[in-house]
Design a protein around this motif. Sequence first.
Motif, PDB file in Angstrom:
ATOM      1  N   ASP A  86      -9.418  -5.506   1.525  1.00  0.00           N
ATOM      2  CA  ASP A  86     -10.585  -4.749   1.066  1.00  0.00           C
ATOM      3  C   ASP A  86     -11.790  -4.995   1.973  1.00  0.00           C
ATOM      4  N   LEU A  87     -11.992  -6.245   2.380  1.00  0.00           N
ATOM      5  CA  LEU A  87     -13.120  -6.579   3.245  1.00  0.00           C
ATOM      6  C   LEU A  87     -12.985  -5.917   4.607  1.00  0.00           C
ATOM      7  N   PHE A  88     -11.799  -5.965   5.179  1.00  0.00           N
ATOM      8  CA  PHE A  88     -11.588  -5.323   6.486  1.00  0.00           C
ATOM      9  C   PHE A  88     -11.844  -3.818   6.394  1.00  0.00           C
ATOM     10  N   ARG A  89     -11.396  -3.203   5.307  1.00  0.00           N
ATOM     11  CA  ARG A  89     -11.640  -1.768   5.122  1.00  0.00           C
ATOM     12  C   ARG A  89     -13.138  -1.491   4.965  1.00  0.00           C
ATOM     13  N   GLU A  90     -13.797  -2.293   4.175  1.00  0.00           N
ATOM     14  CA  GLU A  90     -15.227  -2.108   3.921  1.00  0.00           C
ATOM     15  C   GLU A  90     -16.028  -2.170   5.219  1.00  0.00           C
ATOM     16  N   LEU A  91     -15.666  -3.096   6.101  1.00  0.00           N
ATOM     17  CA  LEU A  91     -16.397  -3.280   7.353  1.00  0.00           C
ATOM     18  C   LEU A  91     -15.799  -2.470   8.504  1.00  0.00           C
ATOM     19  N   ILE A 111       2.633  -5.820   3.107  1.00  0.00           N
ATOM     20  CA  ILE A 111       2.737  -5.338   4.486  1.00  0.00           C
ATOM     21  C   ILE A 111       2.508  -3.831   4.527  1.00  0.00           C
ATOM     22  N   ALA A 112       3.018  -3.118   3.530  1.00  0.00           N
ATOM     23  CA  ALA A 112       2.832  -1.667   3.487  1.00  0.00           C
ATOM     24  C   ALA A 112       1.362  -1.302   3.393  1.00  0.00           C
ATOM     25  N   ALA A 113       0.586  -2.048   2.624  1.00  0.00           N
ATOM     26  CA  ALA A 113      -0.839  -1.743   2.468  1.00  0.00           C
ATOM     27  C   ALA A 113      -1.592  -1.964   3.770  1.00  0.00           C
ATOM     28  N   PHE A 114      -1.280  -3.035   4.478  1.00  0.00           N
ATOM     29  CA  PHE A 114      -1.924  -3.266   5.770  1.00  0.00           C
ATOM     30  C   PHE A 114      -1.467  -2.231   6.797  1.00  0.00           C
ATOM     31  N   ARG A 115      -0.206  -1.852   6.736  1.00  0.00           N
ATOM     32  CA  ARG A 115       0.288  -0.811   7.636  1.00  0.00           C
ATOM     33  C   ARG A 115      -0.481   0.483   7.435  1.00  0.00           C
ATOM     34  N   GLU A 116      -0.687   0.859   6.169  1.00  0.00           N
ATOM     35  CA  GLU A 116      -1.425   2.083   5.861  1.00  0.00           C
ATOM     36  C   GLU A 116      -2.863   2.007   6.378  1.00  0.00           C
ATOM     37  N   ALA A 117      -3.406   0.799   6.442  1.00  0.00           N
ATOM     38  CA  ALA A 117      -4.771   0.612   6.923  1.00  0.00           C
ATOM     39  C   ALA A 117      -4.852   0.549   8.446  1.00  0.00           C
TER      40      ALA A 117
END
Length: 301
Positions: A86-91, A111-117
Amino acid sequence: MKFTKEPMPLPLRQHGRYDYSPITERPDFSWPGGKRLAVFLALNLEHYAFNEGIAEDLVPGIPAPDVLNNSWRDYGNRVGAWRLLDLFRELDLPVTLLINSALYDACPQLIAAFREAGAEVAAHGRTNSEHQAGFDEATERSLICDVRDSIAAHEGTPPAGWLSPWIAETAVTPDLLHEAGYQYLMDWCMDDQPVWLNTRSGRILSMPYPQEINDSAAIIGRQIGAEEFADMIVDQFDEMTLQAIDQPLVMSVALHSMIIGQPFRMRHLRRALGYLASQRQNCWIARASDIATHFVAQSGR
């Protein structure tokens, strides 16, 4: 007075992976956009066996079954890593994941959530309950290739990068990584620029990976507080921005989800990463593979 003749010293053993090169004497180049400092965040996502093998502990000396330390490590993948995402997405910060391949079975959603990001997935062995130091060559080759193939099966492409669990190598680890198709490794922490390592069949790129700006070494190892660790990140960035006027540099930050993902520590990390994000006009914040690819292009290979 009688003097005994001292034996002639033997030559000091050398690894032969790279030659001495002063950073002040290298060819100049710039990162994309004319930037002088490249920055990448390396998030370690690790999976451990329950009460077996080696482990990172919060509290030493707990008898088996060590519920305290095992559950503390699990917190990283169940909670801490999601908060960090969440923090990486926010920034709007790109991240390089250093994953144990066992995570694909243990918590594939993560891993899937980070992949999507848009995160890069790099290899960090099979599990941090083991390291390959002491492996024979065939066993180590099998491990390196199995991890590569597991990541490729899930991500669609093999990983470009490798970090050995516990930074533990054998005498042939860089050779085997190059032969398995890895483009860079992060085990060698001797420079602020990428450096070519010699292998028996070519060369592989060593990417700067921090053993100081690293929450495991700093917070668990040296018992530094989260506020001081955040200050270290900011100070490292400010000083390297100044030094990069003369030579292009790479700054990296190593994070572990069960350590920095604790809320009271993440509060200070939020401040440090917010500062980096606010300075993106003065640096190139990228994934490790992007930095490696640009450096290879600049170095003519």
